[in-house]
Scaffold this active site. Structure first.
Site, PDB file in Angstrom:
ATOM      1  N   CYS A 193       3.300  46.495  17.778  1.00  8.32           N
ATOM      2  CA  CYS A 193       2.717  48.024  18.432  1.00  8.32           C
ATOM      3  C   CYS A 193       1.389  48.350  18.070  1.00  8.32           C
ATOM      4  CB  CYS A 193       3.840  49.011  17.863  1.00  8.32           C
ATOM      5  SG  CYS A 193       5.538  48.592  18.587  1.00  8.32           S
ATOM      6  N   ARG A 200      -1.588  44.690  21.744  1.00  9.53           N
ATOM      7  CA  ARG A 200      -0.417  44.621  20.925  1.00  9.53           C
ATOM      8  C   ARG A 200       0.839  45.126  21.109  1.00  9.53           C
ATOM      9  NH1 ARG A 200      -2.513  44.488  15.443  1.00  9.53           N
ATOM     10  NH2 ARG A 200      -0.411  45.472  14.817  1.00  9.53           N
ATOM     11  N   TRP A 217       5.568  47.581  21.949  1.00  8.13           N
ATOM     12  CA  TRP A 217       6.219  46.383  22.226  1.00  8.13           C
ATOM     13  C   TRP A 217       7.584  46.374  21.852  1.00  8.13           C
ATOM     14  CZ3 TRP A 217       8.107  42.058  19.248  1.00  8.13           C
ATOM     15  CH2 TRP A 217       8.612  40.843  20.224  1.00  8.13           C
ATOM     16  N   ASN A 271       4.730  51.419  13.606  1.00 14.83           N
ATOM     17  CA  ASN A 271       4.643  49.835  14.179  1.00 14.83           C
ATOM     18  C   ASN A 271       5.546  48.916  13.034  1.00 14.83           C
ATOM     19  OD1 ASN A 271       4.006  47.456  14.765  1.00 14.83           O
ATOM     20  ND2 ASN A 271       1.980  47.353  13.874  1.00 14.83           N
ATOM     21  N   GLY A 272       6.499  48.448  13.222  1.00  9.07           N
ATOM     22  CA  GLY A 272       7.454  47.632  12.282  1.00  9.07           C
ATOM     23  C   GLY A 272       8.723  47.684  12.671  1.00  9.07           C
ATOM     24  N   GLU A 284       0.793  22.659  22.601  1.00 12.88           N
ATOM     25  CA  GLU A 284      -0.171  23.839  22.694  1.00 12.88           C
ATOM     26  C   GLU A 284      -0.455  23.943  24.375  1.00 12.88           C
ATOM     27  OE1 GLU A 284      -0.913  26.133  21.148  1.00 12.88           O
ATOM     28  OE2 GLU A 284      -2.308  27.203  22.415  1.00 12.88           O
ATOM     29  N   LYS A 287       0.392  27.479  26.350  1.00 15.52           N
ATOM     30  CA  LYS A 287      -0.481  28.317  27.078  1.00 15.52           C
ATOM     31  C   LYS A 287      -0.004  28.273  28.567  1.00 15.52           C
ATOM     32  CE  LYS A 287      -3.101  29.627  24.540  1.00 15.52           C
ATOM     33  NZ  LYS A 287      -2.114  29.445  23.740  1.00 15.52           N
ATOM     34  N   GLU A 340       3.011  30.881  28.477  1.00 14.88           N
ATOM     35  CA  GLU A 340       2.611  32.444  28.146  1.00 14.88           C
ATOM     36  C   GLU A 340       2.415  33.165  29.243  1.00 14.88           C
ATOM     37  OE1 GLU A 340      -0.065  31.110  24.782  1.00 14.88           O
ATOM     38  OE2 GLU A 340       1.016  32.823  23.446  1.00 14.88           O
ATOM     39  N   HIS A 396      15.120   9.370  26.082  1.00 17.52           N
ATOM     40  CA  HIS A 396      16.277   9.338  25.478  1.00 17.52           C
ATOM     41  C   HIS A 396      16.950  10.666  25.795  1.00 17.52           C
ATOM     42  CE1 HIS A 396      15.364   5.943  23.045  1.00 17.52           C
ATOM     43  NE2 HIS A 396      14.238   6.547  22.589  1.00 17.52           N
ATOM     44  N   LYS A 432       0.168  40.129  20.790  1.00 20.21           N
ATOM     45  CA  LYS A 432      -0.973  39.729  20.243  1.00 20.21           C
ATOM     46  C   LYS A 432      -0.413  39.242  18.910  1.00 20.21           C
ATOM     47  CE  LYS A 432      -4.836  37.247  19.905  1.00 20.21           C
ATOM     48  NZ  LYS A 432      -5.024  36.230  20.709  1.00 20.21           N
TER      49      LYS A 432
HETATM   50  C1  BG6 Z   1       2.309  35.099  18.928  1.00 22.77           C
HETATM   51  C2  BG6 Z   1       1.150  35.079  19.938  1.00 22.77           C
HETATM   52  O1  BG6 Z   1       2.879  36.603  18.996  1.00 22.77           O
HETATM   53  O2  BG6 Z   1       1.796  35.051  17.500  1.00 22.77           O
HETATM   54  C3  BG6 Z   1       0.683  33.873  19.911  1.00 22.77           C
HETATM   55  O3  BG6 Z   1       1.521  35.609  20.916  1.00 22.77           O
HETATM   56  C4  BG6 Z   1       0.335  33.527  18.642  1.00 22.77           C
HETATM   57  O4  BG6 Z   1      -0.488  33.616  20.731  1.00 22.77           O
HETATM   58  C5  BG6 Z   1       1.317  33.323  17.439  1.00 22.77           C
HETATM   59  O5  BG6 Z   1      -0.308  32.318  18.415  1.00 22.77           O
HETATM   60  C6  BG6 Z   1       0.834  33.611  16.068  1.00 22.77           C
HETATM   61  O6  BG6 Z   1      -0.033  34.729  15.787  1.00 22.77           O
HETATM   62  P1  BG6 Z   1      -1.096  34.540  14.540  1.00 22.77           P
HETATM   63  O7  BG6 Z   1      -1.891  35.704  15.016  1.00 22.77           O
HETATM   64  O8  BG6 Z   1      -0.365  34.486  13.453  1.00 22.77           O
HETATM   65  O9  BG6 Z   1      -2.005  33.345  14.861  1.00 22.77           O
END
Ligand code: BG6
Length: 620
Positions: free
Chosen positions: A2, A33, A86, A112-113, A493, A497, A500, A516, A615
């Site tokens: 958040c 966030r 969030w 936030n938390g 990765e 992507k 996401e 398998h 993020k």
């Molecule tokens: C997720 C993000 O919440 O956290 C990802 O959506 C990110 O994109 C992952 O790779 C790890 O975040 P960070 O800041 O620890 O690299």
């Protein structure tokens, strides 16, 4: 997770509308966030001393409409708090959005938390006739602060007593109707940064919310409380002793938080990857040597370390998988990558002979922070690779290597991931050079790294081919990414992507493992993206491509130019510059990032703020 913000000023106009505008503008910089609901609360400073609040499910633009309606006539307002959410406790709706008020409406706060013992505290307050409007843990904090404020009539004592009862994580911004000249900020595990200005002060979850007003910041540490007034800031430690903290000046440019003409931050940041890699290399290259400026982790330690564990989340974990693969192969010592949330509770075999490397773009991801703390508890030396200077993971690790990617706004990371990879390559060269007492090794690793930026630029200059492929496969229901060894790490990765930002289901699979079981999911028309950059296993991956094609799959293969065999087995080939074996993952990831981006754009997705994501996730 958040975003929270607090603002107080002696400047004119002292209008509610003006404070609301500043809070909302700050929240817009924090929307990455979390963005499922938002709200602000504003203190009326004269007369009846009231808190005015608006909040709503939805994006911050919905809040603007409410503010224009409710706050346009209110005067004598100089301070307020704001929140973009969030959701963790309670679905995204108006009632559960922040701020939350106390029962008397004389206290409001944003959080936030996550508070883990909030039900127990809620029960305690209910026994004292407190009623609750929402399902959130945050409202419990507001009521608890009021409970102690009624006992002490002292905001500082009330906040300290209440927060000492909390188990979990928090960054709080708190206002009291009876004290319109101050805000209170306090944190544990979640980030909270003070922004110092002339005649006004701010604080927020992230510097980007305050850059327009100040570059002088102070990062609060755990349990520190700030009493923030328009002309003064007092910081108390957990024993309520006043502490002096020296402000730090932020140097990165304000437009880092702007799109600069790109449709999305993600495209801007993909295009910034060559620069991010170049800046990261030059930050630690010293002629042909590599110098990270490590203080606690000595050359002697690196010469003798016998075990390495890389811990992270999301894309940072995927960078760690590449790193673990390369480290174990070159150093011949056990090196593994672990998902942070698994590592913490797996009773890991970590001890004083283990180097634990924590990778994190934000430096605030709670799973990774808890993993760092677990590793330290077990006696391990800890090294972090972090993008945000001064973040909690950077501070708490024994040493930190900062990636030089600059602020990254898009939720789906690109340039920070690329910078993490190049730090890992350089770190490997550094350790190898120490263990072999051979400086030429560093020079060789450095020159391989220095080839990356130009290769990235060549791929980014010819992105139309990827855009065309995306147009062919934008309606796929599921896409498989396969590869072996380093290409499997790459597949992880690439698949993330796509998931996401385009919301297409996808799986990354070790291509030797596909037969398998999971190959049962391959049917005519299934798209398989095969990475073939790891030369020693090129032939084997070629046969895996044949396996899926014989079952009707369509294949996009990524390989270095010149591997013409691929043209006879793949439907489409994405040719890569002839990079080294080690740097293959850095090169091949860019077409995968672009592929995900263009598909998401064609599907009309919110590329920079994908649904359900944030993020930085500062909850476990
Ligand atoms: C997720 C993000 O919440 O956290 C990802 O959506 C990110 O994109 C992952 O790779 C790890 O975040 P960070 O800041 O620890 O690299």
């Amino acid at each position: 997770m958040c975003g929270i913000v607090g603002y107080i000023s002696n400047n004119s106009p002292a209008s509610c509308e003006n404070v609301a505008k500043i809070l909302i503008k700050a929240l817009e910089k924090l929307e990455y966030r979390g963005y499922d609901s938002a709200g602000i609360a504003i203190l009326e400073s004269n007369g009846e001393k009231k808190i005015h609040m608006i909040k709503t499910k939805g994006h911050i633009k919905d809040l603007c409409a409410l503010a224009a309606d409710k706050f346009s006539t209110l005067e004598n307002c100089r301070a307020g708090i704001g929140h973009t959410r969030w959701a963790t406790h309670g679905e995204p709706n108006d009632v559960n959005s922040h701020p939350h008020m106390s029962y008397s409406k004389e206290i409001a706060l944003v959080h936030n938390g996550i508070i883990e013992n909030y039900l127990e505290l809620r029960e305690f307050l209910t026994k004292h006739d407190y009623k609750f409007l929402s399902q959130t843990d945050t409202e419990v904090i507001a009521q608890l602060v009021e409970y102690y404020y009624k006992e002490t009539h002292d905001p500082v004592k009330a906040v300290r007593t209440a927060t000492n009862m909390l188990q979990g994580t928090y960054a709080l911004a708190i206002i009291f109707a009876e004290h319109p000249d101050m805000l209170i900020a306090i944190r544990k595990d979640s980030p909270l940064i003070l922004g110092l200005c002339e005649n006004r002060n701010m604080f927020a979850s992230d510097v980007s919310a305050m850059l327009e007003y100040t570059r002088d910041i102070i990062r609060l540490s755990d349990y520190e409380m700030a009493i923030v007034k328009a002309d003064s800031v007092t910081i108390l430690n957990r024993f309520d002793e006043e502490v002096e903290k020296t402000p730090v000046k932020i140097t990165w440019d304000a437009n880092a938080a702007e799109k600069d003409g790109y449709d999305h931050f993600m495209m801007k940041e993909m295009m910034q990857q060559p620069t991010a890699v170049r800046n990261t290399i030059s930050r630690y290259a010293n002629g042909t040597r590599i110098d990270f400026g490590l203080k606690s982790i000595t050359r002697e330690y690196l010469k003798n370390v016998r075990d390495i564990c890389i811990v992270a989340c999301g894309s940072a974990y995927h960078a760690g998988v590449v790193g673990a693969n390369l480290f174990e192969k070159a150093l011949r010592i056990p090196t593994r990558a672990q998902i942070a949330s698994e590592f913490i509770y797996s009773d890991p075999l970590i001890n004083e002979n283990t180097l634990t490397i924590v990778i994190s773009q934000s430096g605030e991801t709670l799973d990774s922070l808890q993993a760092l703390r677990k590793a330290k508890e077990l006696g391990s030396k800890t090294l972090s690779i972090v993008n945000v200077e001064g973040s909690i993971i950077a501070i708490e690790s024994d040493d930190c290597i900062y990636t030089q990617a600059g602020p990254e706004i898009a939720v789906a990371t690109t340039k920070a991931y690329s910078a993490q990879l190049v730090v890992l390559y350089m770190l490997l060269g550094h350790i190898l050079s120490i263990r072999n007492d051979d400086a030429s090794i560093e020079s060789r690793y450095l020159s391989e790294c220095m080839e990356i930026p130009a290769m990235l630029e060549s791929i980014l200059e010819h992105k139309e081919h990827i855009q065309h492929l995306a147009s062919l496969y934008q309606n796929c229901e599921s896409i498989f990414y396969i590869g072996r060894n380093l290409d499997y790490a790459l597949a992880l990765e690439g698949s993330l992507k796509l998931k996401e930002i385009s919301y297409i289901h996808s799986e990354a699979y070790a291509s030797g493992e596909l037969k398998h079981g999971t190959i049962s999911l391959i049917k005519p028309g299934t798209l398989v993206i095969a990475s073939c950059t790891y030369e020693p296993l090129f032939e084997k991956t070629l046969s895996n491509i044949t396996e899926v094609r014989s079952r009707g799959a369509e294949v996009i293969a990524l390989a270095r130019e010149g591997n013409t065999k691929l043209e006879s087995v793949a439907d489409h080939c994405v040719w890569l510059p002839k990079c080294s074996q080690m740097t293959g993952p850095s090169i091949a990831i860019v077409p995968m990032q672009l592929f995900a981006y263009y598909i998401a754009a064609l599907r009309g997705c919110e590329i920079d703020k994908p649904r359900n994501l944030a993020k930085t996730v500062t909850v476990e």
